[in-house]
Scaffold this active site. Structure first.
Site, mmCIF file in Angstrom:
data_model
loop_
_atom_site.group_PDB
_atom_site.id
_atom_site.type_symbol
_atom_site.label_atom_id
_atom_site.label_comp_id
_atom_site.label_asym_id
_atom_site.label_seq_id
_atom_site.Cartn_x
_atom_site.Cartn_y
_atom_site.Cartn_z
ATOM 1 N N CYS A 9 0.829 -1.197 0.000
ATOM 2 C CA CYS A 9 0.000 0.000 0.000
ATOM 3 C C CYS A 9 0.862 1.246 0.000
ATOM 4 C CB CYS A 9 -0.879 0.050 1.238
ATOM 5 S SG CYS A 9 -2.008 -1.337 1.342
ATOM 6 N N GLY A 35 0.359 -0.041 -5.077
ATOM 7 C CA GLY A 35 -0.949 -0.685 -4.977
ATOM 8 C C GLY A 35 -1.838 -0.254 -6.120
ATOM 9 N N ASN A 109 -0.545 1.249 5.872
ATOM 10 C CA ASN A 109 0.370 0.431 5.071
ATOM 11 C C ASN A 109 1.053 -0.526 6.032
ATOM 12 O OD1 ASN A 109 3.560 1.091 3.400
ATOM 13 N ND2 ASN A 109 2.227 -0.672 3.290
ATOM 14 N N GLY A 110 0.793 -1.810 5.865
ATOM 15 C CA GLY A 110 1.406 -2.780 6.767
ATOM 16 C C GLY A 110 0.473 -3.949 7.004
ATOM 17 N N CYS A 243 12.146 -3.204 6.111
ATOM 18 C CA CYS A 243 11.937 -4.265 5.116
ATOM 19 C C CYS A 243 12.982 -4.129 4.016
ATOM 20 C CB CYS A 243 10.541 -4.160 4.520
ATOM 21 S SG CYS A 243 10.305 -5.254 3.116
ATOM 22 N N TYR A 249 12.924 -4.436 -4.361
ATOM 23 C CA TYR A 249 11.865 -4.450 -5.373
ATOM 24 C C TYR A 249 10.758 -3.412 -5.185
ATOM 25 C CZ TYR A 249 7.667 -6.174 -7.802
ATOM 26 O OH TYR A 249 6.538 -6.269 -8.561
ATOM 27 N N CYS A 389 5.951 -13.406 4.006
ATOM 28 C CA CYS A 389 6.010 -12.163 4.787
ATOM 29 C C CYS A 389 4.687 -11.969 5.522
ATOM 30 C CB CYS A 389 6.228 -10.977 3.850
ATOM 31 S SG CYS A 389 6.167 -9.383 4.707
ATOM 32 N N CYS A 440 14.983 -6.213 8.221
ATOM 33 C CA CYS A 440 14.293 -7.503 8.283
ATOM 34 C C CYS A 440 14.701 -8.311 7.061
ATOM 35 C CB CYS A 440 12.774 -7.289 8.281
ATOM 36 S SG CYS A 440 11.833 -8.830 8.126
ATOM 37 N N CYS A 443 12.076 -13.155 5.007
ATOM 38 C CA CYS A 443 11.646 -13.990 3.875
ATOM 39 C C CYS A 443 12.801 -14.805 3.305
ATOM 40 C CB CYS A 443 10.925 -13.171 2.803
ATOM 41 S SG CYS A 443 11.701 -11.630 2.404
HETATM 42 S S1 SF4 Z 1 9.641 -10.727 5.570
HETATM 43 FE FE1 SF4 Z 1 10.684 -9.945 3.709
HETATM 44 S S2 SF4 Z 1 9.107 -8.751 2.620
HETATM 45 FE FE2 SF4 Z 1 8.403 -9.027 4.757
HETATM 46 S S3 SF4 Z 1 9.113 -7.246 5.908
HETATM 47 FE FE3 SF4 Z 1 10.690 -8.824 6.152
HETATM 48 S S4 SF4 Z 1 12.119 -8.437 4.447
HETATM 49 FE FE4 SF4 Z 1 10.234 -7.336 3.968
#
Ligand code: SF4
Length: 467
Positions: A9, A35, A109-110, A243, A249, A389, A440, A443
């Site tokens: 979003c 989005g 957004n989240g 993230c 991407y 995710c 983070c 994934c």
């Molecule tokens: S899991 Fe991957 S896509 Fe989700 S917040 Fe963490 S780094 Fe981003």
């Protein structure tokens, strides 16, 4: 990537501008990549909130007449790709309610990781939900709070939720922006003369000629009203978990987020990929558009010339009607077409940002092979995606992520390439400047920065399916 992984979003807000709805419309235009399912704007003329939202792209949803019906000096807007809650109009945002203290609009957004538990509790106490969005949980918590001020009510509500959120609230008198303590998603603050602006990415400020002031920090709440801007840090601080996929991407290359320009990081990922996985190839070709920046870096590092060997049709609308199988099955061809004269007889290194299910990658490689490529070396500017995710990105279930159950060699065989190389996690960390644990990578690693009960994660994706 190429459509295998939905976006999330985008938010935009203006306080103190006579053309606030028009500015918000333009801001959402710049954030359209975040989005494409629905778009909405809520404005305040100090007396009332005025709202319009609908399914479709920003350019389809808003007309001059619609924008005229959104008066006032402050507005918030939202573009959505569903992550929790079905794709339909009642789940589009901003979400507006009228409760005991007046009108309130929210844009999110989240993704909230404990929303289903909170919703069960709220419903047990009589709350009636109008949507299937996790975001509506926050509205109910605010409405039930006994605090006097809106800001205190929001703080009380947010102390009960967990997960990823960048939020914009609009009441008749004020606009409030909040970023979760982990700072999963980007949120930036700007100025245009006397007006304050908030957006998911800085590219929205560039379009309207506004100045980027600074990023709103993890755990920060910004209240903007007729007294000006006030900043607070009402939550217990935690280590940030930005993230990393925003860099790989999601965000636009011209944006500045998490302290860096996105294009610069993406190009560096390509350079690092070239160091880790050089290829015996005549040309480097990016998968449009997501592979462009990394392919430039890869070509630079490996000294292999980059060529535009795949052309993308940018005008394929969401409403394209696939003809009957008996006429022809277009699949990926409706979007991408190889430049045969360029590819024929060559060894090509194809650079993309990620592989999710691999079904699209397989189709693209078959297309390139059919165009006459002698050899295909696929190079991916992120590590294998092995986990879904739960923080605001629409991912498939773990079982559908090819790298969760297949080796790199098996994936290479499946997508029919000659060689396949992924960027290492260490290489990714080096490129984003990871030295203090601020991103983070769940994934790729399964190391989720927020713990949730076993199995809850998978349930979360179907959280608020129609009941
Ligand atoms: S899991 Fe991957 S896509 Fe989700 S917040 Fe963490 S780094 Fe981003």
């Amino acid at each position: 990537m190429n459509g295998e992984w939905g976006e999330h979003c985008g938010l935009f807000g203006v306080y103190g501008h006579p053309e606030s709805a028009n500015l918000t419309y333009l801001g959402l235009y710049a954030l359209q990549h975040r989005g494409q399912e629905s778009a909405g704007i809520v404005s305040s003329d100090s007396q009332d909130l005025h709202s319009y939202r609908n399914m479709g792209l920003v350019s389809e949803v808003f007309t001059g007449d619609v924008l005229k019906r959104l008066p006032g000096r402050s507005s918030i807007g939202h573009v959505r790709y569903s992550t929790a809650g079905a794709s339909d109009l009642k789940n589009s945002q901003p979400f507006t309610v009228h409760y005991a203290r007046g009108g309130l609009a929210i844009a999110h957004n989240g993704n909230l990781t404990n929303a289903h538990m909170l919703r069960d509790e709220l419903e047990a106490y009589g709350s009636i939900f109008q949507s299937t969005m996790d975001t509506e949980t926050i509205i109910h918590l605010i409405a039930r709070s006994h605090e006097h001020d809106l800001a205190d009510r929001i703080i009380r509500a947010l102390k009960q939720v967990e997960g990823a959120y960048c939020l914009l609230f609009l009441s008749e008198e004020e606009m409030i922006a909040v970023r979760d303590p982990h700072g999963f998603r980007p949120l930036v603050l700007g100025r245009q003369k006397n007006a304050y602006l908030v957006a998911s990415e800085t590219c929205a400020f560039d379009l309207i000629g506004a100045e980027f002031e600074r990023e709103i920090e993890p755990g920060e709440m910004v209240i903007i009203n007729e007294d000006g801007l006030h900043s607070f840090y009402p939550f217990i601080p935690v280590s940030p978990s930005h993230c990393v996929f925003e860099f790989i991407y999601f965000a636009r290359p011209d944006s500045f987020i998490f302290g860096r320009n996105v294009y610069g990081v993406r190009r560096e990922l390509g350079v690092q990929l070239g160091r880790e996985h050089p290829a015996e190839a005549d040309i480097v070709i990016p998968t449009p558009d997501s592979g462009f920046s990394a392919a430039i870096g890869y070509g630079h590092e490996t000294k292999i010339p980059m060529e535009l060997g795949l052309m993308r049709n940018h005008y394929v609308g969401r409403t394209f009607i696939e003809p009957k199988q008996s006429i022809r099955h277009f699949g990926v061809k409706i979007k991408l077409n190889p430049v045969k004269e360029l590819i024929r007889g060559k060894g090509v290194a194809v650079v993309d940002d990620s592989i999710v299910r691999a079904t699209t990658s397989r189709k693209i490689m078959k297309m390139i092979r059919k165009a006459g490529a002698e050899q295909i070396h696929v190079r991916i500017s992120s590590p294998p995606i092995t986990h879904p995710c739960f923080f605001g990105i629409d991912t498939p279930m773990r079982s559908e992520l090819i790298a969760s159950s297949h080796s790199i060699e098996e994936i290479n065989r499946y997508i029919t390439s000659d060689t396949l190389g992924y960027l290492s996690l260490e290489g990714l960390k080096r490129c984003v400047g990871e030295d203090n644990g601020s991103f983070c990578y769940a994934c790729f690693s399964g190391g989720y920065p927020i713990k949730f009960p076993p199995r809850m994660g998978e349930a979360q994706l179907q959280l608020f399916e129609e009941r």
